[in-house]
Design an enzyme around this catalytic site. Structure first.
Site, PDB file in Angstrom:
ATOM      1  CD  GLU A 419      -1.812  -2.423   1.219  1.00 15.79           C
ATOM      2  OE1 GLU A 419      -0.650  -2.753   1.517  1.00 15.79           O
ATOM      3  OE2 GLU A 419      -2.718  -3.250   1.010  1.00 15.79           O
ATOM      4  CD  GLN A 441      -7.929  -7.055  -1.788  1.00 15.06           C
ATOM      5  OE1 GLN A 441      -7.228  -7.702  -1.000  1.00 15.06           O
ATOM      6  NE2 GLN A 441      -7.928  -7.277  -3.084  1.00 15.06           N
ATOM      7  CG  PHE A 442     -11.216  -5.075   3.161  1.00 10.08           C
ATOM      8  CD1 PHE A 442     -12.524  -5.225   3.607  1.00 10.08           C
ATOM      9  CD2 PHE A 442     -10.708  -6.008   2.266  1.00 10.08           C
ATOM     10  CE1 PHE A 442     -13.309  -6.286   3.162  1.00 10.08           C
ATOM     11  CE2 PHE A 442     -11.485  -7.070   1.826  1.00 10.08           C
ATOM     12  CZ  PHE A 442     -12.797  -7.206   2.277  1.00 10.08           C
ATOM     13  CB  ALA A 443     -11.216   1.405   4.924  1.00 14.14           C
ATOM     14  CG  ASP A 444     -10.222  -2.775   8.085  1.00 14.99           C
ATOM     15  OD1 ASP A 444     -10.554  -2.918   9.255  1.00 14.99           O
ATOM     16  OD2 ASP A 444     -11.046  -2.686   7.151  1.00 14.99           O
ATOM     17  CG  PHE A 445      -5.838  -4.026   4.212  1.00 12.33           C
ATOM     18  CD1 PHE A 445      -5.742  -4.630   5.462  1.00 12.33           C
ATOM     19  CD2 PHE A 445      -6.575  -4.653   3.237  1.00 12.33           C
ATOM     20  CE1 PHE A 445      -6.369  -5.844   5.727  1.00 12.33           C
ATOM     21  CE2 PHE A 445      -7.208  -5.865   3.479  1.00 12.33           C
ATOM     22  CZ  PHE A 445      -7.112  -6.463   4.730  1.00 12.33           C
ATOM     23  CG  HIS A 486     -11.319  -7.911   6.459  1.00 15.25           C
ATOM     24  ND1 HIS A 486     -10.463  -8.597   7.271  1.00 15.25           N
ATOM     25  CD2 HIS A 486     -10.844  -8.069   5.189  1.00 15.25           C
ATOM     26  CE1 HIS A 486      -9.515  -9.164   6.542  1.00 15.25           C
ATOM     27  NE2 HIS A 486      -9.720  -8.850   5.273  1.00 15.25           N
TER      28      HIS A 486
END
Ligand SMILES: Cc1ncc(C[n+]2csc(CCOP(=O)(O)OP(=O)(O)O)c2C)c(N)n1
Length: 680
Positions: A419, A441-445, A486
């Protein structure tokens, strides 16, 4: 892979190849200039006339040689010891002095220190202090060159210390996987602050790492200007012809302290003695004398001329007026101005929203986002999409499904799992006048790309006037049983960072219009998309290409008992609640953007009922609700009939089990909070 063996006893071996005397002389002047500037700066520092900087004395051959090997319109990413890059690109010295003094007329209007600035005119990108991130921007620039089929390279510097950072790995890996023409230069100067190389890495030489990335590399004598110049010229040709990156490890030594206040006690003195003999300027002078290119009198003359030039430029620098503090200008420069195109798209969006129920077709939230993205790709040929699995696979949520067929793989790019490098590459694309969208891919990342966002994207325009035309799409939120990593609502990580726009739509109409606005905006925008809304919410979406103004809230429902101010999934919770409780007259405001906030809409919402409930899916402490509550207390106290209340999710990580997750979410406490507010 070639390793250079440093022989400390042998004299420096200069190979002139086909260089004319005039070339050798030109190289000498370029090499001498930063040395003499720094020698003067040392005097000025002792006199208290300039602030400290990071000395490149003894390493000049690398910065100067690298810059001379490139064309002037090829981007360079220098670091803190690379004065030679700035001087070789012919930046006026008086302006550089103004920069170092923190003067208004320096390259950063007094906002940045020493070499932490850039100039797009000179194709030099300013570093952020964090060192490694710089390398990944070069990937983006090289990608722009590659996509345009330009015969150019990007060149980025790192110290050997910086190679320990994850960004070094990510940058080299992306460059290798994408076959990008980037030259990565390691200036191995023995120490990273006080840390010697044996405490920094275990491989025999850093250039060996090139093999691991599937790229070529070479280790060279970084103090030999002709070696540096010749090697980098050759490597540049290789990178362009083969469309590949290349790693060069330049062996050198840091002859002064990390910075001028920190001393060199930790460096054994024999190292200074050894490397003093390898001084790049003295050795080259010696060579020119031997070759008969210069006589000692010529050297003395040149030095006198350079000295005079430095003194003259210094005078101009010192005569610059004092800095004028203007708060409005400071705030204005955080963002690049909007283009007329965005403004007219916003007007169109406003008109369309007036004919809300007649203008479009019923579409799901996810389809509206897809349409916004697709139309933006059609409208902006310079827009490049990047993200994990977004090409043929269509992304984790299938938003870009079919895009490869329409726009091709150059513009719809699968990325390795890195990222930070991709945010950096997005900024690099923007340096070259392109637009970039990255899908998390997911905001968490986003946490692993955080530094690039909050320090590079957010600050670059304020720091040195370079815009960051980047949108990061953030599939966010809970309610889908996806557990702690996630499901997070992490928008508030960004709302306190000046320089980012934070957008969070709740309806399909807004999702499309705000996404188009974000992609048309020349500034960095974090675009939050609630995953639970993707397929559960539908609404009218016009087929036009329109924008919804970023920073404008929307009144969803009007009422006079309580005003719920919310965004994202909260809008639907509040709306459903209001529909289920007709006995309460509920006013609902959808913020739509969290930065900038629409304070007028917030004020109006407070005035309509005098009782305010701030509702969000994010956890309570540090959520944007706290900020809005504080603003209301400060600016709308006279209209309040009750304390401002917040309804937010529990201050715990997000649990996986559906029952626990439902209990976690703010929605579980909405009724209770409304009742409490009504009863006050
Ligand atoms: C992420 C980060 N950690 C720590 C620092 C503090 N710091 C600044 S320069 C430096 C040493 C860097 O060493 P190297 O990369 O070898 O470059 P050099 O200073 O030797 O040219 C350190 C530790 C920083 N700027 N950024």
């Amino acid at each position: 892979m070639r390793n250079f063996v440093i022989n400390n006893e042998a004299p420096m071996d200069f190979l002139r190849q086909n260089l004319q005397n005039s070339d050798l002389l030109h190289i000498y002047r370029q090499l001498l200039f930063p040395r003499m500037i720094e020698e003067k700066m040392l005097v000025l520092l002792r006199q208290g006339k300039i602030s400290k900087w990071f000395s490149g004395i003894g390493q000049e051959a690398i910065a100067v040689g690298a810059t001379m090997a490139l064309q002037n319109d090829e981007w360079i990413f220098p670091l803190h010891r690379n004065l030679g890059v700035f001087t070789t690109r012919n930046m006026p010295l008086h302006k550089l002095f103004m920069q170092w003094q923190g003067n208004q007329d320096g390259y950063s209007k007094g906002r940045e220190r020493s070499f932490h600035f850039g100039s797009s005119t000179h194709h030099i990108c300013g570093m952020i202090s964090h060192l490694g991130p710089q390398l990944t921007l070069a990937d983006g620039v090289a990608l722009a060159y590659k996509l345009r089929k330009q015969e150019k390279v990007a060149l980025a510097f790192t110290g050997e210390g910086g190679t320990s950072e994850g960004d070094f790995h990510e940058a080299l890996n992306v460059a290798a996987v994408w076959d990008l023409p980037v030259i990565f230069i390691i200036e191995n100067n023995g120490y990273g602050l006080s840390t010697p190389t044996q405490e920094q890495y275990r491989c025999a030489s850093l250039v060996e790492r090139a093999r691991g990335y599937g790229m070529e590399g070479v280790q060279i004598d970084g103090n030999n200007i002709l070696t540096v110049l010749d090697t980098i010229k050759g490597v540049r040709k290789y990178c362009i012809e083969h469309q590949k990156p290349y790693l060069i490890e330049c062996m050198t030594f840091r002859m002064r302290g990390h910075e001028e206040a920190s001393g060199t006690k930790y460096v054994p003195s024999h190292l200074f003695e050894t490397w003093e003999k390898k001084d790049p300027v003295k050795n080259y002078e010696q060579y020119l004398l031997q070759e008969g290119v210069l006589r000692q009198e010529d050297i003395d003359d040149i030095r006198t001329q350079v000295k005079q030039h430095i003194e003259q430029e210094l005078q101009i620098g010192f005569n610059a007026g004092a800095i004028e503090v203007d708060t409005e200008k400071e705030l204005d420069d955080v963002f690049a101005p909007l283009t007329d195109k965005v403004k007219s798209l916003q007007q169109k969006g406003a008109q369309l929203s007036n004919q809300f129920n007649t203008a479009g077709k019923e579409k799901r939230f996810i389809d509206a986002i897809k349409e916004g993205l697709q139309q933006s790709m059609e409208q902006n040929p310079e827009l490049v999409l990047m993200g994990q699995d977004i090409a043929e696979y269509g992304g984790a949520f299938k938003i870009t499904e079919g895009f490869v067929d329409q726009f091709g793989r150059d513009r719809v790019r699968n990325t390795p799992i890195c990222e930070s490098a991709i945010v950096g590459a997005a900024l690099g694309l923007s340096l070259e006048g392109k637009k970039a969208m990255m899908e998390m891919q997911f905001a968490d990342f986003v946490s692993v790309g955080f530094n690039q966002i909050v320090n590079n994207l957010a600050k670059i325009h304020y720091r040195w006037g370079q815009h960051a035309d980047v949108v990061i799409r953030m599939p966010t939120g809970a309610g889908v049983g996806a557990g702690p990593f996630h499901s997070q609502s992490n928008e508030a990580w960004f709302t306190k960072v000046p320089g980012l726009k934070i957008v969070y739509p709740s309806t399909p109409f807004d999702a499309k219009g705000l996404l188009i606005a974000a992609l048309e905006d020349p500034n960095p925008v974090m675009f939050f998309e609630h995953k639970a809304l993707y397929r559960s919410v539908s609404g009218q979406v016009p087929e036009d290409y329109y924008a919804v103004e970023i920073g404008k809230a929307r009144q969803v429902r009007s009422g006079d008992d309580i005003s719920i101010i919310t965004y994202g999934a909260g809008v639907h919770w509040a709306d459903d609640y209001a529909a289920e409780h007709p006995e309460i007259s509920i006013d609902i405001t959808d913020l739509r953007s969290l930065a900038p906030l629409d304070y007028e809409a917030i004020r109006a919402a407070v005035q309509r009922s005098g009782r305010v409930l701030l509702l969000h899916e994010d956890t309570l402490i540090g959520g944007i609700g706290g900020e809005v509550a504080a603003w209301i207390a400060e600016h709308c106290f006279a209209w309040l009939d009750a304390p401002v209340m917040r309804c937010a999710s529990l201050d715990t990580p997000i649990p996986f089990s559906i029952e626990l997750e439902q209990n976690f979410l703010a929605k579980a406490r909405l009724h209770e909070t409304v009742q409490k507010l009504m009863a006050y």
